[in-house]
Scaffold this motif. Structure first.
Motif, PDB file in Angstrom:
ATOM      1  N   PRO A  77       0.998  -1.126  -0.047  1.00 26.18           N
ATOM      2  CA  PRO A  77      -0.020   0.174  -0.166  1.00 26.18           C
ATOM      3  C   PRO A  77       1.083   1.253   0.135  1.00 26.18           C
ATOM      4  O   PRO A  77       1.876   1.272   0.466  1.00 26.18           O
ATOM      5  N   GLY A  78       0.426   2.138  -0.528  1.00 23.57           N
ATOM      6  CA  GLY A  78       1.180   3.770  -0.649  1.00 23.57           C
ATOM      7  C   GLY A  78       1.065   4.034  -2.000  1.00 23.57           C
ATOM      8  O   GLY A  78       0.835   3.329  -2.996  1.00 23.57           O
ATOM      9  N   ARG A  79       1.665   5.301  -2.091  1.00 23.83           N
ATOM     10  CA  ARG A  79       2.246   6.001  -3.313  1.00 23.83           C
ATOM     11  C   ARG A  79       3.202   5.116  -4.166  1.00 23.83           C
ATOM     12  O   ARG A  79       4.318   4.767  -3.642  1.00 23.83           O
ATOM     13  N   ILE A  80       3.012   4.918  -5.243  1.00 20.17           N
ATOM     14  CA  ILE A  80       3.853   4.406  -6.362  1.00 20.17           C
ATOM     15  C   ILE A  80       4.917   5.505  -6.834  1.00 20.17           C
ATOM     16  O   ILE A  80       4.622   6.482  -7.332  1.00 20.17           O
ATOM     17  N   THR A  81       6.223   5.209  -6.185  1.00 14.12           N
ATOM     18  CA  THR A  81       7.349   6.165  -6.324  1.00 14.12           C
ATOM     19  C   THR A  81       8.226   5.751  -7.239  1.00 14.12           C
ATOM     20  O   THR A  81       8.223   4.596  -7.556  1.00 14.12           O
ATOM     21  N   ALA A  82       9.206   6.490  -7.939  1.00 14.07           N
ATOM     22  CA  ALA A  82      10.341   6.126  -8.575  1.00 14.07           C
ATOM     23  C   ALA A  82      11.058   5.277  -7.887  1.00 14.07           C
ATOM     24  O   ALA A  82      11.767   4.298  -8.613  1.00 14.07           O
ATOM     25  N   HIS A  83      11.229   5.448  -6.576  1.00  7.63           N
ATOM     26  CA  HIS A  83      12.177   4.366  -5.850  1.00  7.63           C
ATOM     27  C   HIS A  83      11.514   3.011  -5.927  1.00  7.63           C
ATOM     28  O   HIS A  83      12.214   1.842  -6.206  1.00  7.63           O
ATOM     29  N   ARG A  84      10.211   2.783  -6.002  1.00 14.53           N
ATOM     30  CA  ARG A  84       9.573   1.432  -6.011  1.00 14.53           C
ATOM     31  C   ARG A  84       9.758   0.946  -7.529  1.00 14.53           C
ATOM     32  O   ARG A  84       9.889  -0.082  -7.771  1.00 14.53           O
ATOM     33  N   VAL A  85       9.814   1.856  -8.707  1.00 14.35           N
ATOM     34  CA  VAL A  85       9.940   1.457  -9.971  1.00 14.35           C
ATOM     35  C   VAL A  85      11.453   0.647  -9.943  1.00 14.35           C
ATOM     36  O   VAL A  85      11.787  -0.325 -10.422  1.00 14.35           O
ATOM     37  N   ARG A  86      12.286   1.364  -9.155  1.00  7.84           N
ATOM     38  CA  ARG A  86      13.935   0.894  -9.281  1.00  7.84           C
ATOM     39  C   ARG A  86      13.967  -0.323  -8.581  1.00  7.84           C
ATOM     40  O   ARG A  86      14.685  -1.181  -8.732  1.00  7.84           O
ATOM     41  N   GLY A  87      12.823  -0.572  -7.529  1.00 13.79           N
ATOM     42  CA  GLY A  87      12.962  -1.761  -6.854  1.00 13.79           C
ATOM     43  C   GLY A  87      12.455  -2.981  -7.662  1.00 13.79           C
ATOM     44  O   GLY A  87      12.897  -3.997  -7.332  1.00 13.79           O
ATOM     45  N   ALA A  88      11.708  -2.468  -8.472  1.00 15.04           N
ATOM     46  CA  ALA A  88      11.077  -3.583  -9.392  1.00 15.04           C
ATOM     47  C   ALA A  88      12.215  -3.965 -10.340  1.00 15.04           C
ATOM     48  O   ALA A  88      12.447  -5.124 -10.495  1.00 15.04           O
ATOM     49  N   ILE A  89      13.177  -3.183 -10.795  1.00 13.46           N
ATOM     50  CA  ILE A  89      14.181  -3.461 -11.477  1.00 13.46           C
ATOM     51  C   ILE A  89      15.377  -4.334 -10.944  1.00 13.46           C
ATOM     52  O   ILE A  89      16.010  -5.108 -11.224  1.00 13.46           O
ATOM     53  N   ALA A  90      15.433  -3.984  -9.528  1.00 13.50           N
ATOM     54  CA  ALA A  90      16.286  -4.747  -8.549  1.00 13.50           C
ATOM     55  C   ALA A  90      15.886  -6.239  -8.576  1.00 13.50           C
ATOM     56  O   ALA A  90      16.692  -7.186  -8.422  1.00 13.50           O
ATOM     57  N   LEU A  91      14.491  -6.314  -8.578  1.00 12.58           N
ATOM     58  CA  LEU A  91      14.008  -7.780  -8.339  1.00 12.58           C
ATOM     59  C   LEU A  91      14.554  -8.449  -9.829  1.00 12.58           C
ATOM     60  O   LEU A  91      14.865  -9.677  -9.740  1.00 12.58           O
ATOM     61  N   TYR A  92      14.527  -7.779 -10.790  1.00 12.04           N
ATOM     62  CA  TYR A  92      14.809  -8.343 -12.210  1.00 12.04           C
ATOM     63  C   TYR A  92      16.413  -8.702 -11.936  1.00 12.04           C
ATOM     64  O   TYR A  92      16.697  -9.945 -12.486  1.00 12.04           O
ATOM     65  N   LEU A  93      17.199  -7.980 -11.637  1.00 10.35           N
ATOM     66  CA  LEU A  93      18.660  -8.170 -11.323  1.00 10.35           C
ATOM     67  C   LEU A  93      18.956  -9.277 -10.601  1.00 10.35           C
ATOM     68  O   LEU A  93      19.936 -10.144 -10.702  1.00 10.35           O
TER      69      LEU A  93
END
Length: 252
Positions: free
Chosen positions: A127-143
């Motif tokens: 829950p919470g606002r989707i931020t650029a940090h969270r987008v980078r977190g999704a990229i971290a999952l991919y890596l």
């Protein structure tokens, strides 16, 4: 005794509160640390220069602990603790016998990365606002997928040295992760240069599985988080452009 328990409980709650406060920036820091690990630290370590790898390894471990402490998934913290215990035993064995235990080291790394993915996934889609940090977190999952499979390939090679054709090591490089990261990333992105090929059946199965994940993850997970992020931006801009509410007061 009661006061002691209360102090410990308050101390843990304070740590948890601090971890939650820095969760989102921690996602961005984790992505940057992974990129440095994959493209700078590991290649340098493969060539015999290990200090950057040690430093970035400590940073990544600290970020994983930070994210696990702030996560609502207590199982992730338990897995991190188990991974840390296995890694300490591996380091002790290395000091005693003078040779790294590749299997235990790989298991601890895979466990730590899985715990990190568990915590990051919960933060990114929590829950919470989707931020650029969270987008980078999704990229971290991919890596992280690429790093986990690199460790799995290394474990297979430790058991079956001929599992991959094209892997060439100099003396003292047999435990290096860099060539496996290279092969893992080419498999994840389905680049498939062909200089390293799986020969063992388990190595082939893992390669196919990683290629499938490499296709599905951007199409499902990354696309979803980017859609949420782009939908959030107009709403955020609209809120910032709203005029201040009038209190309905007037002067006579």
């Amino acid at each position: 005794m009661i006061f002691g328990r209360q102090n410990v409980s308050n101390w843990l709650e304070n740590i948890r509160a601090v971890s939650k406060r820095y969760q989102d920036p921690g996602l961005s820091a984790l992505m940057v640390a992974q990129l440095i690990l994959i493209f700078i630290a590991e290649p340098l370590a493969f060539e015999g220069f290990e200090p950057p790898l040690i430093a970035i390894g400590i940073i990544v471990a600290g970020l994983i602990l930070l994210l696990a402490l702030g996560s609502d998934q207590h199982g992730a913290l338990i897995v991190v603790a188990v991974a840390g215990g296995v890694r300490l035993l591996t380091a002790a064995a290395d000091l005693i016998w003078g040779a790294p235990v590749v299997a235990a080291e790989g298991i601890s790394a895979v466990l730590g990365l899985l715990a990190m993915m568990w915590a990051v996934f919960e933060i990114v889609f929590g829950p919470g606002r989707i931020t650029a940090h969270r987008v980078r977190g999704a990229i971290a999952l991919y890596l992280a997928i690429a790093i986990i499979f690199a460790w799995l390939y290394r474990l297979i090679t430790a058991v079956v040295p001929t599992a991959f054709a094209g892997l060439k090591f100099a003396a003292g490089q047999h435990g290096a992760l860099s060539p496996f990261l290279y092969y893992s990333l080419t498999s994840l992105t389905t680049l498939g240069l062909g200089d390293i090929t799986p020969v063992n059946s388990f190595a082939r199965s893992l390669t196919v599985l990683e290629a499938l994940l490499g296709q599905l993850f951007p199409a499902v997970i990354l696309a979803r988080i980017l859609t949420l992020y782009t939908d959030e931006r107009p709403r955020e801009n609209a809120r910032s452009e709203q005029p201040p509410l009038s209190l309905g007061l007037r002067s006579d």
